[in-house]
Design a protein around this motif. Structure first.
Motif: not given
Ligand code: HEM
Ligand code: SF4
Ligand code: SF4
Ligand code: FES
Lengths: 245, 235
Positions: B22-28, B156-172
């Protein structure tokens, strides 16, 4: 004498999932009852009225009617809760009542939470483990009032089973001890009379049927009728259990 | 001893790998979105990350090495988290029914996490493999070419949506799972955290999808949205 006049209340439709597992011909089915709501009506009162007026054989459990005994847990409009503590005014006019899942069904809304709770208690050994036999003639050792309060806070659990029925993990994996079990471990861990160490507790909850099975869905926390701090307790126990080495 | 320490280690590893990703993705995603500041900005950022500022030239092998590490963490995380998936049709159905009846936010969010996670098995693997094997093509032109003419934009469209949702919920979930930021009133704090999740999700989704749009624009028109011509697209 003045006659009491009351504005007519809402017309309630109460649907009850009925089934008698002892009768081989019985199939689970919804039975619908119409009632007029009045002020202060709880589901306990509504069910009594249904039994008096429409369905004398309706099965459901109540003892204390005050949220103390934990026997009236049921699924109210999809969410577990205590029937005696639920005012109909907090619900829409159409109310569905179903027995708590996971527990053994006795009939209609009545389930045997006791058997499950006993199994859990035996597995987790939810009693004070002392090394020495207590001297019954001596005064008990003193406990700080703050600590006693803390223990009491967690001891308020009434084993109603709502947290189990509300837990997606418990629903999928039947051996999961659930929030009620983890909360009990938190309670005995606080108790200075219980001489078990974290390594001992790890033996009973340090696996995927215990604290590591919990997926932090917090259904338990959000339905617990006693408002127990289940989220913080489970997180606390999890932290303690990963640091056992 | 009956219980081994393995379940504890695995649970911790699941959380740590999730956190690192998640941290990696935040920067990426921020670096990636430098394209919004123009082709020059993206060129600078991607160059800097490939060591241009230190070595004076881009060293694509740096990208390969970093992706290799991320790929390994990704595989570890997926393997660990997979343990939590419903294991059979009965569990799957039970959870679905339970979720529908409960109408409970955090329970439903878990379902979202399962599905976005599952989707990333495929989406993220393709992406990681391409970047790992063709690091020299990263740049305003190369990336835009890949996105438009090699048809990576749907991925990339699908991956972006998936990764942002997954990571944000994951951090919560990490926060409630380990009891971070509980504060004096954990119930209030949980609401605040939940709000933060949605804000982060909205900000990152807007930014990342806009960046994807910017690449598509470059691919289609040969210039970035400030009008700077991007060389090297026509291969
Ligand atoms: C194939 C790819 C992936 C799969 C299958 C997957 C699956 C999952 C699942 C099922 C959970 C919930 C675990 C639980 O309920 O305890 C989870 C948690 C998490 N995931 Fe992923 N995930 C993937 C990729 C990622 C990526 C790329 C990121 C970061 C951007 C990420 C970040 C997280 C975080 C922070 C958590 C919370 C960790 C925890 O609960 O211990 N995941 N993942
Ligand atoms: S923890 Fe709460 S919901 Fe669970 S059994 Fe105890 S009182 Fe009921
Ligand atoms: S937090 Fe979720 S998974 Fe854990 S016990 Fe509570 S409801 Fe079950
Ligand atoms: S009847 Fe005792 S808790 Fe409801």
């Amino acid at each position: 004498m003045k006659t009491e006049t009351r504005a007519p209340g809402r017309a309630l439709t109460i649907k009850v999932l009925r089934h008698n597992p002892a009768d081989p011909d019985s199939q689970p089915q919804w039975a619908s009852f119409e009632l007029e709501e009045y002020e202060g009506m709880t589901l306990f009162i509504a069910l009594n009225e249904i039994r008096d007026r429409f369905a004398p054989d309706l099965q459901y459990d109540f003892v204390c009617r005050a949220g103390i005994c934990g026997s009236c847990g049921m699924v109210v409009n999809g969410r577990p809760g205590l029937a005696c503590r639920t005012l109909t005014s907090t619900l829409p006019a159409e109310i569905t009542l179903a027995p708590l899942p996971l527990f053994k069904l006795i009939g209609d809304l009545s389930v045997d939470t006791g058997e499950w709770m006993r199994g859990m208690s035996e597995r987790l050994e939810t009693w004070v483990h002392e090394q020495t036999t207590p001297d019954i003639h001596a005064l008990e050792e003193r406990m700080e009032p703050e600590l006693a309060e803390e223990i009491y806070e967690l001891d308020r659990c009434i084993e109603c089973g709502c947290c189990i029925a509300a837990c997606g993990t418990a629903r999928m994996r039947e051996d999961f001890v659930g929030a009620v079990g983890l909360n009990k471990i938190a309670r005995f861990r606080l108790d200075p009379r219980d001489q078990r160490t974290d390594a001992d507790f790890y033996q009973v909850i340090g696996d995927d049927n215990g604290v590591f099975g919990c997926m932090s869905l917090l259904g338990c926390h959000d339905v617990c009728p006693k408002d127990l701090p289940l989220q913080t307790q489970i997180a606390f126990i999890r932290r303690k259990m990963v640091t056992v080495s | 001893m009956k219980n081994s320490l393995l379940p504890a280690r695995l649970d911790l590893a699941q959380s740590i790998t999730g956190l690192v990703l998640a941290v990696f993705m935040a920067f990426h995603l921020i670096f990636d979105s430098s394209i919004l500041l123009g082709a020059g900005a993206f060129d600078f950022v991607s160059g800097a990350l490939e060591g241009k500022l230190i070595f004076g030239e881009k060293i694509p092998l740096i990208t390969t090495a970093v992706v290799l590490v991320v790929f390994a963490i990704f595989i570890a995380h997926a393997g660990l988290a997979m343990r939590k998936f419903p294991q059979n049709a009965r569990q799957y159905r039970t959870f679905r029914t339970h979720m529908k009846e409960m109408r409970h936010g955090d329970t439903s969010l878990w379902w979202l996490q399962i599905w976005t996670g599952f989707a990333m098995f495929f989406l993220a693997s393709v992406h990681l493999y391409i970047i790992m094997t063709q690091p020299q093509t990263i740049g305003p032109a190369g990336s835009a070419y890949r996105i438009v003419f090699e048809w990576k934009w749907p991925l990339y469209l699908l991956l972006t949506v998936a990764v942002v949702l997954h990571a944000a919920v994951g951090l919560y979930r990490l926060a409630v799972k380990w009891g971070w930021f509980e504060g004096k009133d954990p119930n209030r704090r949980r609401k605040t955290l939940k709000k933060a999740v949605w804000i982060v999700t909205a900000v990152y989704l807007t930014m990342s999808l806009a960046a994807l749009g910017a690449f598509v624009h470059i691919g289609l028109t040969g210039q970035d949205h400030f009008g700077t011509v991007v060389e090297g697209l026509g291969s």
